[in-house]
Design an enzyme around this catalytic site. Structure first.
Site, short mmCIF file in Angstrom:
data_model
loop_
_atom_site.label_atom_id
_atom_site.label_comp_id
_atom_site.label_asym_id
_atom_site.label_seq_id
_atom_site.Cartn_x
_atom_site.Cartn_y
_atom_site.Cartn_z
N GLY A 31 1.12 10.24 -6.43
CA GLY A 31 0.08 10.90 -5.64
C GLY A 31 -0.47 12.14 -6.34
O GLY A 31 -0.29 12.31 -7.55
N ALA A 32 -1.15 13.00 -5.54
CA ALA A 32 -1.92 14.13 -6.10
C ALA A 32 -2.82 13.56 -7.20
O ALA A 32 -2.79 13.99 -8.35
CB ALA A 32 -1.01 15.24 -6.62
N GLY A 36 -7.32 10.50 -14.08
CA GLY A 36 -6.43 9.71 -14.94
C GLY A 36 -5.84 8.54 -14.14
O GLY A 36 -5.89 7.38 -14.59
N HIS A 37 -5.33 8.83 -12.96
CA HIS A 37 -4.80 7.75 -12.10
C HIS A 37 -5.91 6.75 -11.75
O HIS A 37 -5.70 5.54 -11.78
CB HIS A 37 -4.28 8.32 -10.77
CG HIS A 37 -3.14 9.27 -10.89
ND1 HIS A 37 -3.24 10.61 -10.59
CD2 HIS A 37 -1.84 9.08 -11.27
CE1 HIS A 37 -2.07 11.19 -10.77
NE2 HIS A 37 -1.21 10.31 -11.18
N GLN A 61 14.08 10.80 -9.66
CA GLN A 61 13.64 11.05 -11.05
C GLN A 61 13.41 12.52 -11.33
O GLN A 61 12.98 12.88 -12.42
CB GLN A 61 12.41 10.22 -11.38
CG GLN A 61 11.13 10.68 -10.72
CD GLN A 61 10.00 9.70 -10.97
OE1 GLN A 61 10.02 8.58 -10.45
NE2 GLN A 61 9.03 10.09 -11.76
N ASP A 152 2.34 9.26 -20.38
CA ASP A 152 3.80 9.32 -20.33
C ASP A 152 4.34 8.29 -21.32
O ASP A 152 4.79 7.21 -20.94
CB ASP A 152 4.27 9.06 -18.89
CG ASP A 152 3.72 10.09 -17.93
OD1 ASP A 152 4.26 11.20 -17.89
OD2 ASP A 152 2.71 9.81 -17.26
N GLN A 155 7.88 7.01 -21.09
CA GLN A 155 7.99 6.21 -19.86
C GLN A 155 7.41 4.81 -20.08
O GLN A 155 7.95 3.83 -19.56
CB GLN A 155 7.26 6.93 -18.73
CG GLN A 155 7.19 6.15 -17.43
CD GLN A 155 6.68 7.00 -16.29
OE1 GLN A 155 7.43 7.76 -15.70
NE2 GLN A 155 5.40 6.90 -15.98
N SER A 188 -1.03 15.81 -12.40
CA SER A 188 -0.94 16.37 -11.05
C SER A 188 -0.39 17.79 -11.10
O SER A 188 -0.77 18.65 -10.29
CB SER A 188 -0.01 15.52 -10.19
OG SER A 188 -0.43 14.17 -10.24
P1 AMP Z 1 2.34 9.97 -11.93
O1 AMP Z 1 1.67 10.06 -10.60
O2 AMP Z 1 2.35 11.22 -12.69
O3 AMP Z 1 3.70 9.30 -11.84
O4 AMP Z 1 1.45 8.97 -12.79
C1 AMP Z 1 1.16 7.67 -12.35
C2 AMP Z 1 0.58 6.89 -13.50
O5 AMP Z 1 -0.63 7.53 -13.94
C3 AMP Z 1 1.51 6.85 -14.72
O6 AMP Z 1 1.45 5.55 -15.29
C4 AMP Z 1 0.91 7.89 -15.63
O7 AMP Z 1 1.19 7.68 -17.00
C5 AMP Z 1 -0.58 7.73 -15.34
N1 AMP Z 1 -1.31 8.94 -15.72
C6 AMP Z 1 -0.97 10.22 -15.42
N2 AMP Z 1 -1.83 11.08 -16.00
C7 AMP Z 1 -2.72 10.34 -16.69
C8 AMP Z 1 -3.85 10.64 -17.52
N3 AMP Z 1 -4.22 11.89 -17.76
N4 AMP Z 1 -4.54 9.61 -18.07
C9 AMP Z 1 -4.16 8.33 -17.84
N5 AMP Z 1 -3.11 7.97 -17.08
C10 AMP Z 1 -2.39 8.96 -16.52
#
Ligand code: AMP
Length: 281
Positions: A31-32, A36-37, A61, A152, A155, A188
């Site tokens: 979330g948030a 990118g998401h 995590q 990530d 990851q 986020s």
């Molecule tokens: P998170 O909410 O941080 O767990 O991210 C969820 C997904 O969004 C993960 O696969 C991240 O790698 C991807 N993500 C986060 N930030 C970005 C970004 N700036 N550009 C592309 N994907 C992103």
């Protein structure tokens, strides 16, 4: 967009979609949401997938309790953004819905070397938690494709390994990093930066560009030192500035032009920890 809070309801709905012959694309998030998401959601929509997102801030995590407690929550805005991007369904579970038997009894995975380096050193147990929650989400969603971000990097490698260990048919699609105008990778956690911190946060990107530019005829240890000094000068506390084989994440002491390389940086700015990476060749 349909919102599911119960795992069984979500699975049942997706089963019907799959029976119709549609391809299910899955975007797990905490979330948030930012663009990118949303770029991950759009990759699925553009590929004509029925896209399902999940929002779950996974306690297992977070090695740092403070980071978990301060993790931003913007659920109403997230829902609006997902709808606007063409997301079909959102899975929004509670902790007991994900871990009905408790976290101890939920399967976890061993990622060997991948959890002993870089983020694994600075965030002990982090990838165990990531593997555990994504394993559980994959059981519920059983997607054809899972969209994850290169942002990530480690990851991505852990999740690719997870899919192999589970002998799962899910295909992983790694999407490029979305950045702000000054190069800062969208995250986020950026929302927690003060204006002063935000104004220098793009330095991490500048360092990655410098590591990449100097790959042709530079000495990595020299570039690494320059980057460390620059980051410290701007108020960062760097955890690592590393060079690795992009396929295995084996750490490299110096540039190896015969190998596919990735540079990775993690640094704290105040109490906000930022990570970023760049493929070099
Ligand atoms: P998170 O909410 O941080 O767990 O991210 C969820 C997904 O969004 C993960 O696969 C991240 O790698 C991807 N993500 C986060 N930030 C970005 C970004 N700036 N550009 C592309 N994907 C992103």
């Amino acid at each position: 967009m349909i919102i599911f809070k119960k795992a069984a309801d979500c699975s049942r709905y997706l089963l019907k979609i799959k029976e119709k012959g549609d391809v299910v694309g899955f975007v797990p998030t905490m979330g948030a949401l930012h663009s990118g998401h949303i770029s991950l959601i759009k990759s699925g929509v553009e590929a004509h997938n029925v896209v399902v997102a999940s929002i779950f801030v996974n306690p297992t995590q977070f090695n740092d309790k403070d980071d978990f407690e301060k993790y931003p929550v913007t659920i109403d805005k997230d829902i609006e953004m997902l709808e606007a991007a063409g997301c079909e369904a959102l899975f929004l579970p509670s902790v007991p819905e994900i871990y009905p038997e408790g976290t101890e009894k939920t399967p976890s995975y061993d990622f060997g070397y991948l959890e002993d380096i870089l983020e694994g050193v600075h965030r002990p147990g982090h990838f165990k938690g990531v593997g555990q929650v994504v394993g559980r989400l994959l059981d519920i969603v059983e997607p054809d494709v899972m969209y994850i971000g290169q942002k990530d990097y480690q990851q991505c490698m852990v999740l690719t390994n997870l899919i192999q260990q589970r002998e799962s048919k899910t295909r992983i699609e790694i999407c490029p990093i979305k950045r702000a105008d000054d190069g800062l990778a969208l995250s986020s956690r950026n929302a927690r930066l003060t204006d002063a911190q935000r104004s220098v946060a793009g330095t991490i990107y500048q360092c990655l560009v410098s590591i990449k530019t100097k790959a042709e005829n530079g000495d990595f240890s020299v570039v690494q030192k320059e980057c460390e000094e620059l980051l410290v000068d701007k108020g960062f506390d760097p955890d690592y500035i590393a060079l690795a084989n992009a396929d295995t994440l084996e750490l490299l002491d110096d540039y190896q032009s015969s190998q596919k390389m990735v540079a990775l940086i993690a640094a704290k700015l105040g109490d906000v920890r930022l990570i970023d990476n760049m493929l070099l060749n």
